[in-house]
Structure formats: structure tokens, C-alpha cells
Design a protein around this motif. Structure first.
Motif, PDB file in Angstrom:
ATOM      1  N   ILE A  45     -26.280 -23.809  21.599  1.00 32.59           N
ATOM      2  CA  ILE A  45     -27.661 -23.992  22.063  1.00 32.59           C
ATOM      3  C   ILE A  45     -27.667 -24.640  23.442  1.00 32.59           C
ATOM      4  N   GLY A  46     -26.794 -25.620  23.644  1.00 33.47           N
ATOM      5  CA  GLY A  46     -26.703 -26.262  24.955  1.00 33.47           C
ATOM      6  C   GLY A  46     -26.254 -25.297  26.039  1.00 33.47           C
ATOM      7  N   LEU A 355     -17.241 -23.005  11.619  1.00 34.13           N
ATOM      8  CA  LEU A 355     -17.399 -22.129  12.778  1.00 34.13           C
ATOM      9  C   LEU A 355     -18.321 -20.958  12.448  1.00 34.13           C
ATOM     10  N   SER A 356     -18.081 -20.339  11.304  1.00 30.05           N
ATOM     11  CA  SER A 356     -18.937 -19.221  10.879  1.00 30.05           C
ATOM     12  C   SER A 356     -20.373 -19.703  10.678  1.00 30.05           C
ATOM     13  N   GLY A 357     -20.509 -20.872  10.007  1.00 31.56           N
ATOM     14  CA  GLY A 357     -21.845 -21.414   9.779  1.00 31.56           C
ATOM     15  C   GLY A 357     -22.536 -21.804  11.066  1.00 31.56           C
ATOM     16  N   GLY A 358     -21.781 -22.335  12.024  1.00 28.61           N
ATOM     17  CA  GLY A 358     -22.361 -22.722  13.307  1.00 28.61           C
ATOM     18  C   GLY A 358     -22.875 -21.523  14.083  1.00 28.61           C
ATOM     19  N   GLY A 364     -29.683 -18.097  14.070  1.00 25.27           N
ATOM     20  CA  GLY A 364     -30.949 -18.339  13.377  1.00 25.27           C
ATOM     21  C   GLY A 364     -31.928 -19.102  14.250  1.00 25.27           C
ATOM     22  N   VAL A 365     -31.421 -20.094  14.978  1.00 22.94           N
ATOM     23  CA  VAL A 365     -32.276 -20.851  15.902  1.00 22.94           C
ATOM     24  C   VAL A 365     -32.819 -19.938  16.991  1.00 22.94           C
ATOM     25  N   GLN A 370     -36.800 -19.072  18.959  1.00 20.13           N
ATOM     26  CA  GLN A 370     -36.856 -18.422  20.271  1.00 20.13           C
ATOM     27  C   GLN A 370     -36.198 -19.274  21.357  1.00 20.13           C
ATOM     28  N   TRP A 371     -35.138 -19.993  20.971  1.00 21.83           N
ATOM     29  CA  TRP A 371     -34.365 -20.751  21.948  1.00 21.83           C
ATOM     30  C   TRP A 371     -33.232 -19.865  22.464  1.00 21.83           C
TER      31      TRP A 371
END
Length: 414
Positions: A45-46, A355-358, A364-365, A370-371
Motif C-alpha cells: 500500500i505504501g 506473504l500470500s495473505g498479504g 482487497g484494499v 480504491q487505494w
């Protein structure tokens, strides 16, 4: 001496131990997985926010200062003060240009949005821009064919124009074609390279699609707001020769002060400095990274403690096996290596799950919030690597405890 073949054998033994206790191994790796998940999602995200900010600043121009007309009501409820407002004028642009000197250059424009344009029997709706000749340089526009506006076009009030790529395709115009709007003819002298649009979301600036615009001399522009006999501008663009943040911010402050003094303290304009948007994005990203990094660190800490507990339980259950290994010649280094492999493999499995979950969390985010999200090689490697380091750190104590067992006493354990 500890050999590479010993590492392979220890890794195989560690894997067999994990397979014998799948539920325990899975549960002990959950904390590691959550920490890695938070770390990977945070970095993704960053990174997305960073790239979005850079893309926005690239379109706006990192070394530019943008000024747009804004209703004075947005800044003052005092009608007496509002009546002092003059709006943006060419005199403002000339004063700023004189102040700039060799530091950079300025251009100005007026615009008319959603204007019907005709070329023969073909119709399109776009933005008409009346600009000074320097506007092409400040907006970093390049032409596919033809030429830009020049000083003579402005001085002689020529009815010439440069079209954006999309509108040229829609109207099927070429050099020398005529475009009409409100029965005003304009001869095409140039066609822009595809440029896209200004990314102005969150800046307060008006959106501008260069590909769907027609640019003509400001002196021939048939629309616009008037103040007495003077035509008002919709915006100014300053481009500095120096792209250092400190110099740009200092220049922006001085431009703001100059405009405020000329407009008698009325803020009937909106000043946006793209480089300050980058600074804000960095600060927001740093705060977000601190929060998410703390969550990831706490999760890894909790997960590491869980892994240590499991490893201590394994050592207690395998006391006789450890004694037997040492009795047949296994060194303390080999015992330490065996349990470190076990701990690191356990954390690595949790890291892969995290890693897979991240990745799924970041996607999903992006979908629901909409990020902007972007995956970097550094972020995808750091997650499992941090899990391995956690396994190494929290596996040391159980490993040395196992190696410290007395073989004779260990063999007596039933």
C-alpha cells in the motif's frame, strides 16, 4: 565440523518433524503469518501511494507552481473585502515574470470547458484553451506534427490553434484544417503528442485533458470572464529552472505573497505546489509505515514467542532422541543446527502463508477501498526474510538448551 550435507539432513529432519505435528506447526506459525501479512500489505500500500504521488507530480510538474482562479467567497465572508477582489490578470503574470527573471518562466491561460467543436460535419466536445506562447513549455507539451503557438500569433491575434491527439482523431483534422466553435473559425497549425490528463485529485485544481483540448492564442480567445475592459485569467503556471524542494517552496511562498499584495489580501486564487504534495505524501506514508510496522513487529514478536514455546516443548518431548544423537557422535553444533533449522523452517512456512495473505489483503484494499497498491521485489522478499530472522532469533534459546543436555541423563528419560 558442520558440513553443508548436515544442513540438508537437518532440514529434512525438521520437515519430517513438522509433518508429524501439522496442527501444532500450523497454529504456531499463525503469529508469524499475521506479522508477515501486515508487513507485506503495508509495504504494498505504501509503494502504491508513493507511485501514485510520483505519477501525479510527474503530470503536474515537480518544478512547477500552479495558480488557479477561485471564488473569493471560499476565503472570506466579508462582502467589502470580496469587492476588492480583482481576479487573476495578465498584469499578475507580468509582475511574477519580472520577479522570476532568470529563475524560471511563467505562462497563463483562460479556458472554456465542454465546448462543441465542428470540423466539417464532424462534432466533438472538448476544452478550448486560450494560452500564452510559453504555455507549451510550462506544461512540457510536445507536438506530433506542426508547430506550437509563437509570439507573433499572440501579438497579431491570429485565429490559429493546436489540437490534442484525441480531438484531432475524432474531428479527423490535419494541418491546415479549420475548426469552428460558436461560429468562430480556427486554423489548425499543430497536433499534440498523446499527453493524457493532469492528475489533480485531492489538489483542488481543475482537471485538464490535454488530448481532448484545443489551444489557441489568448488574445484570440472569444470567451472568458471580464473585469471592466480586462479579461481575467483562469490560471498561471510557473516553471522553475531549479528543481530543489527548498528553492521551489521558497519561490511558491514569494509568489503567494506577491499575489496577496496585488489582490489587497483577498485570496481569490488557489495556489498549488506539486512538490509540497510529495512532501505530504511522504509524511503520510511514514506515519502509515510506522503504524503498520508496529503492528507487524508486535505480531512477529508474539509469533516468535509462540515458536519458542513450541520448540521448547519439542526439546522436552525429544530429550531421549537428543541424548541418542549425542551418544552416537552428534556434536553440540549439530544439535544447535538441527533445532535452528526446525525453528526457521517453521517460521518460513508461516512467512509464505503471510506473504500470500498479504498479497490478497493488499488486492482487497485496492478493490474495496480504491487505494493504489503496488508490489515491489523488496517488499515481497522482506516478508519471508523477516520470518526467517524471527525463527533464527527465537530458535536460539531452545537450540542451545537442547545442545546443553547431558547425554547420559537424556538417555535415562523415558
Amino acid at each position: 565440523m558442520y558440513q553443508p550435507i548436515d544442513t540438508i539432513l537437518d532440514g529434512k529432519d525438521a520437515w519430517q518433524s513438522l509433518r508429524r505435528r501439522p496442527a501444532r506447526s500450523l497454529l504456531s506459525g499463525v503469529g508469524i503469518a499475521i506479522g508477515v501479512l501486515a508487513l507485506v500489505a503495508m509495504l504494498s500500500i505504501g509503494e502504491g501511494a508513493k507511485r501514485e504521488a510520483l505519477e501525479k507530480i510527474t503530470t503536474l510538474g515537480i518544478n512547477t507552481i500552479r495558480v488557479e482562479h477561485a471564488p473569493p467567497e471560499a476565503y472570506s465572508a466579508d462582502s467589502t473585502v470580496i469587492n476588492l477582489s480583482q481576479g487573476l490578470t495578465r498584469t499578475d503574470a507580468l509582475r511574477i515574470g519580472t520577479w522570476l527573471g532568470q529563475l524560471g518562466y511563467i505562462a497563463y491561460y483562460a479556458r472554456k470547458d465542454e465546448l462543441a467543436m465542428l470540423a466539417g460535419s464532424r462534432l466533438s466536445v472538448g476544452t478550448l484553451i486560450g494560452a500564452s506562447h510559453g504555455w507549451f513549455g510550462t506544461e512540457n507539451l510536445s507536438l506530433r506534427e506542426g508547430r506550437p503557438l509563437i509570439v507573433a500569433d499572440i501579438a497579431k491575434h491570429r485565429r490559429v490553434c493546436v489540437t490534442g491527439d484525441d480531438i484531432a482523431s475524432t474531428l479527423q483534422v490535419r494541418l491546415g484544417s479549420t475548426i469552428r466553435f460558436h461560429n468562430v473559425p480556427c486554423n489548425v497549425i499543430g497536433i499534440l503528442q498523446p499527453k493524457g490528463r493532469l492528475l489533480t485529485e485531492g489538489t483542488g485544481l481543475s482537471t485538464l485533458d490535454f488530448d481532448n483540448s484545443v489551444i489557441m492564442p489568448y488574445t484570440s480567445f472569444p470567451f472568458g470572464r471580464m473585469l471592466g475592459s480586462r479579461r481575467l485569467l483562469d490560471g498561471l503556471v510557473v516553471r522553475l529552472n531549479d528543481d530543489s524542494e527548498a528553492r521551489i517552496l521558497s519561490a511558491a511562498s514569494q509568489v503567494d505573497e506577491l499575489l496577496r499584495s496585488r489582490h489587497r489580501g483577498v485570496r481569490d486564487y488557489r495556489l498549488v505546489v506539486p512538490v509540497s504534495l510529495l512532501r505530504e505524501a511522504r509524511e503520510t506514508q511514514a506515519l502509515f509505515a510506522l503504524i503498520m510496522g508496529s503492528i507487524a513487529g508486535l505480531s512477529l514478536l508474539v509469533g516468535g514467542i509462540g515458536v519458542m514455546n513450541i520448540m521448547l516443548a519439542n526439546v522436552a518431548e525429544q530429550t531421549r532422541e537428543i541424548g541418542l544423537r549425542m551418544a552416537v557422535g552428534a556434536t553440540k553444533g549439530r544439535i544447535v543446527g538441527l533445532y535452528l533449522c526446525h525453528s526457521m523452517l517453521l517460521c518460513f512456512v508461516g512467512g509464505v502463508l503471510g506473504l500470500s495473505g498479504g498479497i490478497l489483503t493488499a488486492l482487497g484494499v485496492e478493490y474495496y477501498a480504491q487505494w493504489a497498491v503496488a508490489f515491489s521485489g523488496f517488499g515481497l522478499i522482506l516478508g519471508p526474510l523477516s520470518a526467517l530472522v524471527t525463527g533464527l532469533i527465537f530458535g536460539l534459546y531452545p537450540a542451545f538448551r537442547a545442545a546443553a543436555l547431558n547425554p547420559a541423563l537424556a538417555l535415562r528419560e523415558a
